[in-house]
Design a protein around this motif. Structure first.
Motif, PDB file in Angstrom:
ATOM      1  N   LYS A  83      35.049  39.254  45.547  1.00  0.00           N
ATOM      2  CA  LYS A  83      33.727  39.655  44.721  1.00  0.00           C
ATOM      3  C   LYS A  83      33.709  38.406  43.791  1.00  0.00           C
ATOM      4  CE  LYS A  83      30.818  43.131  42.868  1.00  0.00           C
ATOM      5  NZ  LYS A  83      30.711  44.605  42.429  1.00  0.00           N
ATOM      6  N   GLU A  85      31.972  38.297  40.617  1.00  0.00           N
ATOM      7  CA  GLU A  85      32.109  39.001  39.527  1.00  0.00           C
ATOM      8  C   GLU A  85      33.484  39.135  39.265  1.00  0.00           C
ATOM      9  OE1 GLU A  85      31.260  43.097  37.209  1.00  0.00           O
ATOM     10  OE2 GLU A  85      30.600  43.125  39.075  1.00  0.00           O
ATOM     11  N   TYR A  86      34.213  39.713  40.013  1.00  0.00           N
ATOM     12  CA  TYR A  86      35.828  39.859  39.793  1.00  0.00           C
ATOM     13  C   TYR A  86      36.446  38.655  39.673  1.00  0.00           C
ATOM     14  CZ  TYR A  86      34.537  44.763  40.404  1.00  0.00           C
ATOM     15  OH  TYR A  86      33.750  45.999  40.711  1.00  0.00           O
ATOM     16  N   ARG A  89      35.783  37.183  36.574  1.00  0.00           N
ATOM     17  CA  ARG A  89      36.751  37.854  35.387  1.00  0.00           C
ATOM     18  C   ARG A  89      38.174  37.482  35.605  1.00  0.00           C
ATOM     19  NH1 ARG A  89      34.341  43.808  35.670  1.00  0.00           N
ATOM     20  NH2 ARG A  89      32.319  43.462  34.862  1.00  0.00           N
ATOM     21  N   THR A 129      39.714  46.389  27.471  1.00  0.00           N
ATOM     22  CA  THR A 129      39.318  45.791  28.699  1.00  0.00           C
ATOM     23  C   THR A 129      39.883  47.090  29.676  1.00  0.00           C
ATOM     24  OG1 THR A 129      39.179  43.424  28.114  1.00  0.00           O
ATOM     25  CG2 THR A 129      39.548  44.148  30.666  1.00  0.00           C
ATOM     26  N   SER A 133      38.484  49.541  33.251  1.00  0.00           N
ATOM     27  CA  SER A 133      38.988  49.146  34.331  1.00  0.00           C
ATOM     28  C   SER A 133      40.580  49.402  34.389  1.00  0.00           C
ATOM     29  CB  SER A 133      38.755  47.629  34.505  1.00  0.00           C
ATOM     30  OG  SER A 133      39.223  47.186  35.616  1.00  0.00           O
ATOM     31  N   GLY A 138      39.219  43.896  37.283  1.00  0.00           N
ATOM     32  CA  GLY A 138      38.355  44.915  37.891  1.00  0.00           C
ATOM     33  C   GLY A 138      39.285  45.783  38.768  1.00  0.00           C
ATOM     34  N   PRO A 139      39.024  46.352  39.811  1.00  0.00           N
ATOM     35  CA  PRO A 139      39.702  47.563  40.401  1.00  0.00           C
ATOM     36  C   PRO A 139      40.929  47.226  41.079  1.00  0.00           C
ATOM     37  CG  PRO A 139      37.768  47.141  41.694  1.00  0.00           C
ATOM     38  CD  PRO A 139      37.723  46.096  40.381  1.00  0.00           C
TER      39      PRO A 139
END
Length: 190
Positions: A83, A85-86, A89, A129, A133, A138-139
């Protein structure tokens, strides 16, 4: 698959990052001897730093290049998020590790010039951060976590700088990662 050789010292946080990535991806690697600052070192890494990697006729230097190469060996279970976005990041955190965390945590500890306030602030950024998460990008576990983990572990051993501030989320993240099979052996390797 030909043997992947990683050249560097086990104590190097960047060598540890590469080894953690290989372990996580279940890639067999060999930690090869490095004739530090000798001509053979310059053949592997033109700036005579570490790590360097050799795989068949491919030679790479710099941790991010090696990490990306290793990740591409098993993209189905890789450490670069799909993804956007991740992924972005993750790249932000890898860049922060190289530009901010390494100089303030590792270089400063080696030179015995740790700025405790700066160190505490950097750990506070991680805490913030990780409060939203489970991992930095992220995840899911990503390269970002495996770049930062050896640096935080290094400063913990050399000059703990968490002061009186509790870092509950950072501590949970550290416990999770250090609990993964084989991670502590790499992080404690001298």
């Amino acid at each position: 698959m030909n043997n992947i050789q990683i050249f560097g010292f086990p104590r190097s946080t960047y060598v540890q990052t590469v080894r953690l990535i290989a372990l996580t991806l279940n890639l067999p690697i060999t930690l090869a001897p490095l004739a530090f600052r000798q001509a053979s070192h310059a053949e592997l890494h033109p700036f005579m730093k570490m790590p360097a990697m050799k795989h068949g006729n491919i030679t790479l230097f710099e941790t991010l290049a090696i990490a990306t190469y290793l990740n591409e060996q098993v993209p189905s279970r890789g450490l670069i998020p799909g993804k956007l976005e991740y992924k972005c990041r993750m790249l932000s955190w890898v860049s922060a590790a190289i530009d901010y965390y390494y100089p303030a945590l590792v270089t400063a500890a080696v030179e015995n010039t740790v700025d405790m306030d700066k160190c505490g602030n950097l750990l506070g950024i991680l805490e913030k951060t990780l409060s939203v998460s489970p991992y930095l990008a992220g995840p899911e576990l990503s390269l970002a976590d495996l770049f930062i983990l050896p640096m935080v572990t290094f400063i913990e051993k050399q000059a703990p700088c968490n002061g009186e501030r509790p870092f509950k989320h950072l501590d949970n993240w550290l416990d999770t990662l250090k609990g993964k099979a084989g991670y502590m052996e790499i992080l404690n390797d001298e």
